[in-house]
Design a protein around this motif. Structure first.
Motif, PDB file in Angstrom:
ATOM      1  N   ILE A  57       3.491 114.285  42.864  1.00  0.00           N
ATOM      2  CA  ILE A  57       4.532 113.219  43.369  1.00  0.00           C
ATOM      3  C   ILE A  57       5.334 114.010  44.478  1.00  0.00           C
ATOM      4  O   ILE A  57       5.588 113.251  45.524  1.00  0.00           O
ATOM      5  CB  ILE A  57       5.088 112.660  42.289  1.00  0.00           C
ATOM      6  CG1 ILE A  57       3.891 111.907  41.534  1.00  0.00           C
ATOM      7  CG2 ILE A  57       6.109 111.510  42.783  1.00  0.00           C
ATOM      8  CD1 ILE A  57       2.987 111.104  42.111  1.00  0.00           C
ATOM      9  N   ASN A  58       6.198 115.044  44.293  1.00  0.00           N
ATOM     10  CA  ASN A  58       7.001 115.475  45.231  1.00  0.00           C
ATOM     11  C   ASN A  58       6.374 115.826  46.599  1.00  0.00           C
ATOM     12  O   ASN A  58       6.987 115.758  47.517  1.00  0.00           O
ATOM     13  CB  ASN A  58       7.820 116.715  44.732  1.00  0.00           C
ATOM     14  CG  ASN A  58       8.883 116.388  43.525  1.00  0.00           C
ATOM     15  OD1 ASN A  58       9.155 115.100  43.244  1.00  0.00           O
ATOM     16  ND2 ASN A  58       8.865 117.075  42.395  1.00  0.00           N
ATOM     17  N   TYR A  59       5.277 116.154  46.542  1.00  0.00           N
ATOM     18  CA  TYR A  59       4.563 116.469  47.789  1.00  0.00           C
ATOM     19  C   TYR A  59       4.218 115.310  48.597  1.00  0.00           C
ATOM     20  O   TYR A  59       4.587 115.282  49.797  1.00  0.00           O
ATOM     21  CB  TYR A  59       3.325 117.251  47.550  1.00  0.00           C
ATOM     22  CG  TYR A  59       3.143 118.690  47.117  1.00  0.00           C
ATOM     23  CD1 TYR A  59       4.106 119.550  47.834  1.00  0.00           C
ATOM     24  CD2 TYR A  59       2.579 119.179  46.076  1.00  0.00           C
ATOM     25  CE1 TYR A  59       4.105 120.890  47.447  1.00  0.00           C
ATOM     26  CE2 TYR A  59       2.654 120.453  45.711  1.00  0.00           C
ATOM     27  CZ  TYR A  59       3.252 121.133  46.375  1.00  0.00           C
ATOM     28  OH  TYR A  59       3.355 122.599  45.898  1.00  0.00           O
ATOM     29  N   ILE A  60       3.976 114.140  47.861  1.00  0.00           N
ATOM     30  CA  ILE A  60       3.650 113.076  48.698  1.00  0.00           C
ATOM     31  C   ILE A  60       4.996 112.202  49.217  1.00  0.00           C
ATOM     32  O   ILE A  60       5.062 111.929  50.177  1.00  0.00           O
ATOM     33  CB  ILE A  60       2.925 111.947  47.463  1.00  0.00           C
ATOM     34  CG1 ILE A  60       1.798 112.628  47.192  1.00  0.00           C
ATOM     35  CG2 ILE A  60       3.124 110.527  48.316  1.00  0.00           C
ATOM     36  CD1 ILE A  60       0.942 111.530  46.037  1.00  0.00           C
ATOM     37  N   ASN A  65       8.141 111.061  53.728  1.00  0.00           N
ATOM     38  CA  ASN A  65       9.345 110.959  54.305  1.00  0.00           C
ATOM     39  C   ASN A  65       9.077 111.539  55.852  1.00  0.00           C
ATOM     40  O   ASN A  65       9.953 111.268  56.594  1.00  0.00           O
ATOM     41  CB  ASN A  65      10.313 111.834  53.551  1.00  0.00           C
ATOM     42  CG  ASN A  65      10.967 110.955  52.237  1.00  0.00           C
ATOM     43  OD1 ASN A  65      10.983 109.808  52.366  1.00  0.00           O
ATOM     44  ND2 ASN A  65      11.321 111.696  51.434  1.00  0.00           N
ATOM     45  N   SER A  66       8.497 112.659  55.911  1.00  0.00           N
ATOM     46  CA  SER A  66       8.211 113.423  57.335  1.00  0.00           C
ATOM     47  C   SER A  66       7.529 112.177  58.060  1.00  0.00           C
ATOM     48  O   SER A  66       8.062 112.197  59.256  1.00  0.00           O
ATOM     49  CB  SER A  66       7.431 114.477  57.126  1.00  0.00           C
ATOM     50  OG  SER A  66       6.157 114.298  56.658  1.00  0.00           O
ATOM     51  N   LEU A  67       6.543 111.392  57.627  1.00  0.00           N
ATOM     52  CA  LEU A  67       5.865 110.578  58.677  1.00  0.00           C
ATOM     53  C   LEU A  67       7.119 109.508  59.067  1.00  0.00           C
ATOM     54  O   LEU A  67       6.863 109.162  60.484  1.00  0.00           O
ATOM     55  CB  LEU A  67       4.773 109.778  57.851  1.00  0.00           C
ATOM     56  CG  LEU A  67       3.500 110.988  57.482  1.00  0.00           C
ATOM     57  CD1 LEU A  67       2.661 110.220  56.522  1.00  0.00           C
ATOM     58  CD2 LEU A  67       2.873 111.207  58.825  1.00  0.00           C
ATOM     59  N   ASN A  68       7.661 109.026  58.263  1.00  0.00           N
ATOM     60  CA  ASN A  68       8.506 108.014  58.515  1.00  0.00           C
ATOM     61  C   ASN A  68       9.751 108.455  59.454  1.00  0.00           C
ATOM     62  O   ASN A  68       9.989 107.683  60.499  1.00  0.00           O
ATOM     63  CB  ASN A  68       9.207 107.346  57.181  1.00  0.00           C
ATOM     64  CG  ASN A  68       8.604 106.297  56.729  1.00  0.00           C
ATOM     65  OD1 ASN A  68       7.956 105.523  57.215  1.00  0.00           O
ATOM     66  ND2 ASN A  68       8.323 106.321  55.281  1.00  0.00           N
ATOM     67  N   HIS A  69      10.296 109.791  59.171  1.00  0.00           N
ATOM     68  CA  HIS A  69      11.392 110.312  59.835  1.00  0.00           C
ATOM     69  C   HIS A  69      10.873 110.434  61.254  1.00  0.00           C
ATOM     70  O   HIS A  69      11.604 110.348  62.192  1.00  0.00           O
ATOM     71  CB  HIS A  69      11.903 111.376  59.244  1.00  0.00           C
ATOM     72  CG  HIS A  69      13.056 112.054  59.942  1.00  0.00           C
ATOM     73  ND1 HIS A  69      14.352 111.621  59.984  1.00  0.00           N
ATOM     74  CD2 HIS A  69      13.159 113.203  60.448  1.00  0.00           C
ATOM     75  CE1 HIS A  69      15.030 112.404  60.563  1.00  0.00           C
ATOM     76  NE2 HIS A  69      14.513 113.144  60.998  1.00  0.00           N
ATOM     77  N   LEU A  70       9.808 111.196  61.620  1.00  0.00           N
ATOM     78  CA  LEU A  70       9.345 111.512  62.739  1.00  0.00           C
ATOM     79  C   LEU A  70       8.798 110.495  63.638  1.00  0.00           C
ATOM     80  O   LEU A  70       8.121 110.558  64.816  1.00  0.00           O
ATOM     81  CB  LEU A  70       8.518 112.813  62.627  1.00  0.00           C
ATOM     82  CG  LEU A  70       9.417 113.894  62.264  1.00  0.00           C
ATOM     83  CD1 LEU A  70       8.240 115.128  61.899  1.00  0.00           C
ATOM     84  CD2 LEU A  70      10.277 114.393  63.293  1.00  0.00           C
ATOM     85  N   ALA A  71       8.271 109.350  63.034  1.00  0.00           N
ATOM     86  CA  ALA A  71       7.467 108.182  63.729  1.00  0.00           C
ATOM     87  C   ALA A  71       8.469 107.532  64.807  1.00  0.00           C
ATOM     88  O   ALA A  71       9.417 107.209  64.543  1.00  0.00           O
ATOM     89  CB  ALA A  71       6.693 107.294  62.794  1.00  0.00           C
ATOM     90  N   LYS A  72       8.010 107.343  65.923  1.00  0.00           N
ATOM     91  CA  LYS A  72       8.669 106.535  66.726  1.00  0.00           C
ATOM     92  C   LYS A  72       9.044 104.809  66.251  1.00  0.00           C
ATOM     93  O   LYS A  72      10.030 104.440  66.527  1.00  0.00           O
ATOM     94  CB  LYS A  72       7.930 106.436  68.163  1.00  0.00           C
ATOM     95  CG  LYS A  72       8.576 105.730  69.261  1.00  0.00           C
ATOM     96  CD  LYS A  72       7.985 105.848  70.675  1.00  0.00           C
ATOM     97  CE  LYS A  72       8.681 105.132  71.736  1.00  0.00           C
ATOM     98  NZ  LYS A  72       8.376 105.266  72.924  1.00  0.00           N
ATOM     99  N   LYS A  82       7.599 114.915  66.354  1.00  0.00           N
ATOM    100  CA  LYS A  82       8.265 113.927  66.777  1.00  0.00           C
ATOM    101  C   LYS A  82       7.367 112.904  67.518  1.00  0.00           C
ATOM    102  O   LYS A  82       6.614 113.351  68.190  1.00  0.00           O
ATOM    103  CB  LYS A  82       9.531 114.129  67.654  1.00  0.00           C
ATOM    104  CG  LYS A  82      10.330 112.780  67.642  1.00  0.00           C
ATOM    105  CD  LYS A  82      11.720 113.343  68.139  1.00  0.00           C
ATOM    106  CE  LYS A  82      12.713 112.155  68.153  1.00  0.00           C
ATOM    107  NZ  LYS A  82      12.958 111.533  66.809  1.00  0.00           N
ATOM    108  N   ASN A  83       7.381 111.390  67.164  1.00  0.00           N
ATOM    109  CA  ASN A  83       6.486 110.334  67.889  1.00  0.00           C
ATOM    110  C   ASN A  83       5.071 110.547  67.301  1.00  0.00           C
ATOM    111  O   ASN A  83       4.273 110.308  68.462  1.00  0.00           O
ATOM    112  CB  ASN A  83       6.749 110.348  69.371  1.00  0.00           C
ATOM    113  CG  ASN A  83       8.269 109.897  69.656  1.00  0.00           C
ATOM    114  OD1 ASN A  83       9.006 109.488  68.867  1.00  0.00           O
ATOM    115  ND2 ASN A  83       8.829 110.474  70.684  1.00  0.00           N
ATOM    116  N   TRP A  84       4.799 111.177  66.375  1.00  0.00           N
ATOM    117  CA  TRP A  84       3.450 111.430  66.152  1.00  0.00           C
ATOM    118  C   TRP A  84       2.461 110.084  66.044  1.00  0.00           C
ATOM    119  O   TRP A  84       1.220 110.127  66.336  1.00  0.00           O
ATOM    120  CB  TRP A  84       3.383 112.204  64.801  1.00  0.00           C
ATOM    121  CG  TRP A  84       3.492 111.353  63.500  1.00  0.00           C
ATOM    122  CD1 TRP A  84       4.680 110.861  63.130  1.00  0.00           C
ATOM    123  CD2 TRP A  84       2.737 110.229  62.963  1.00  0.00           C
ATOM    124  NE1 TRP A  84       4.882 110.085  62.044  1.00  0.00           N
ATOM    125  CE2 TRP A  84       3.670 109.635  62.011  1.00  0.00           C
ATOM    126  CE3 TRP A  84       1.379 109.973  63.100  1.00  0.00           C
ATOM    127  CZ2 TRP A  84       3.085 108.763  61.119  1.00  0.00           C
ATOM    128  CZ3 TRP A  84       1.034 108.997  62.218  1.00  0.00           C
ATOM    129  CH2 TRP A  84       1.866 108.576  61.420  1.00  0.00           C
TER     130      TRP A  84
END
Length: 125
Positions: A14-17, A22-29, A103-105
């Motif tokens: 779960i911590n990996y997920i 969080n990384s997907l949300n934070h770096l998405a445009k 960023k903006n992946w």
């Protein structure tokens, strides 16, 4: 911008997920265009996974009993079940033990998908 559905299978990591999401949300445009589908194997011996973090964020939880003791087989069956619930034009499957660093992946992803005439992709096993 188009919606991107992201299928992730959950076992006990779960911590990996959380790191991945969080990384997907934070770096998405456009993080509002992301929809997460979390597949959880409820079969015997799969452990009792605390899903409250996902439920609070209203991620789509797909519970399915794969009825197999083989983790690779269960992983594949769970991905098939997630695919049944995906209905957007674009989507991808992610292994739970990765995170995004670009960023903006999401914009890059959609441009490449449209250029390549693809709709769904997954990570290599």
């Amino acid at each position: 911008m188009s919606k991107i559905q992201i299928g992730i299978t959950a076992a006990v990591q779960i911590n990996y997920i959380k790191l991945l999401i969080n990384s997907l949300n934070h770096l998405a445009k456009n993080p509002d265009n992301l929809e997460f589908l979390i597949g959880v194997d409820t079969g015997p011996g799969k452990g009792n996974i605390d899903l409250s973090w996902f439920q609070k964020r209203k991620y789509k939880l797909i519970k399915y009993n794969t009825k197999t003791p083989y983790s690779s087989m269960g992983h594949g069956m769970l991905m098939d079940k997630l695919l049944e619930h995906m209905d957007s034009e674009f989507g991808m499957f992610m292994d739970s033990d990765v995170c995004f660093l670009k960023k903006n992946w999401d914009e890059i992803f959609l441009n490449e998908m449209e250029k390549s005439n693809l709709t769904y992709i997954g990570t290599e096993s």
